[in-house]
Design a protein around this motif. Sequence first.
Motif, mmCIF file in Angstrom:
data_model
loop_
_atom_site.group_PDB
_atom_site.id
_atom_site.type_symbol
_atom_site.label_atom_id
_atom_site.label_comp_id
_atom_site.label_asym_id
_atom_site.label_seq_id
_atom_site.Cartn_x
_atom_site.Cartn_y
_atom_site.Cartn_z
ATOM 1 N N CYS A 100 0.720 -1.484 0.272
ATOM 2 C CA CYS A 100 0.117 0.105 0.013
ATOM 3 C C CYS A 100 1.020 1.292 -0.038
ATOM 4 N N ALA A 127 -9.501 4.874 -4.837
ATOM 5 C CA ALA A 127 -9.550 3.645 -5.252
ATOM 6 C C ALA A 127 -9.519 2.855 -6.485
ATOM 7 N N MET A 169 -4.660 -6.048 -7.414
ATOM 8 C CA MET A 169 -4.951 -6.350 -5.741
ATOM 9 C C MET A 169 -4.849 -7.999 -6.631
ATOM 10 N N VAL A 195 -0.302 -8.790 0.222
ATOM 11 C CA VAL A 195 -1.439 -7.539 0.251
ATOM 12 C C VAL A 195 -0.179 -6.771 1.955
ATOM 13 N N CYS A 215 0.210 -3.595 3.500
ATOM 14 C CA CYS A 215 -0.176 -2.158 3.925
ATOM 15 C C CYS A 215 -0.142 -2.084 5.496
ATOM 16 N N GLU A 246 -5.242 2.909 6.119
ATOM 17 C CA GLU A 246 -6.608 3.120 4.243
ATOM 18 C C GLU A 246 -7.457 2.544 4.558
ATOM 19 N N TRP A 293 -9.985 3.131 1.653
ATOM 20 C CA TRP A 293 -9.633 2.541 0.506
ATOM 21 C C TRP A 293 -9.239 1.696 0.273
ATOM 22 N N LEU A 294 -8.955 0.932 1.074
ATOM 23 C CA LEU A 294 -8.859 -0.414 1.046
ATOM 24 C C LEU A 294 -9.739 -1.327 1.408
ATOM 25 N N LEU A 350 -10.961 -1.826 -2.121
ATOM 26 C CA LEU A 350 -9.904 -1.746 -3.249
ATOM 27 C C LEU A 350 -10.289 -3.592 -2.772
ATOM 28 N N LEU A 351 -9.467 -4.606 -1.764
ATOM 29 C CA LEU A 351 -9.672 -5.391 -1.432
ATOM 30 C C LEU A 351 -11.261 -5.700 -1.955
ATOM 31 N N ASN A 407 -2.544 -10.934 3.925
ATOM 32 C CA ASN A 407 -3.291 -9.750 3.609
ATOM 33 C C ASN A 407 -1.985 -9.429 5.097
ATOM 34 N N SER A 414 -0.352 -6.336 7.909
ATOM 35 C CA SER A 414 -0.692 -5.576 8.368
ATOM 36 C C SER A 414 0.219 -4.770 9.145
#
Length: 303
Positions: free
Chosen positions: A30, A63, A71, A77, A79, A85, A88-89, A92-93, A108, A110
Amino acid sequence: MNRKILCVLVPVLLLQCALPVQAALRVVACEPEWGALAQELGGTSVDVSVATTALQDPHQIQAKPSLVARMRNADLVICTGAELEVGWLPILLQQSGNRKIQSGQAGNFSAADFVRKLQVPANVDRSQGDVHAAGNPHVQTDPRNIARIAAAMTARLQQLDPAQASGYAQRAADFARRWEDAMRRWTGQAAKLKGVTVVSQHNGFVYLYDWLGLKEVAVLEPKPGVEPSVSHLQSVLSTLKATPATMVLYAAYQDPRPSEWLSRNSGIAAVKVPFTVGGSEGAADLFGLFDDTIARLLAVSKR
Ligand SMILES: [Zn+2]
């Protein structure tokens, strides 16, 4: 017999000659700091793409379909998390349709999950602006956090790509050694910044201050993410009469005008800090990010 002849003579090997033995893990980061870290730790075993640049506000990204497409094909991913995020994330996901990268899946990651968060609110009141319920998300401004996140990221890369596990371990050990050396150098250089009072345009630097012992006396944004009005700037200016500061910091992606206004009216220096990889010419990689940040702070501190 050399490899070229072998490829011609033995048809079963043709496929191996034409393709890399192991496809690289497709990583989408990200923010630039996590892209840079994934590249450090993954080397040629990863194919890294970064969704944003240092000159974009990571709280507010559009996005776009091109990001959805990236993605869709990602194995991992990476981030910040901690709600940075949140605007917007999730879109996207969801639109990616890629099950591997959904929250809770191994694909995923974080970064903020792996460090101690500062400024975790006791209770969340959204009227206080863009408050992060999970604590301040800007964890990348403390290199000690980068070290912890590097260890967790290595474990995740190994989990997703076990065939390359020993390669990841080797790169992680090499990175950790170079990072420890660099941190020793940075804390030595920055020793004279301890106790220096500062103003922040956005509350984006609490981890940097925690690391170096800088003292934040005011924040220009009246609420996180809200542009300061002239009357709010005036009130910060009067705060500084009682509690003087040495400099005001703003990130490369931010509009410099509030910091410049304060600088003009108070005489303190306005310092643009890269905030992430690519935020300045010097911040070409993670090492440069901290080299350049410290150099910029030292250049204006008078102690
Ligand atoms: Zn923020």
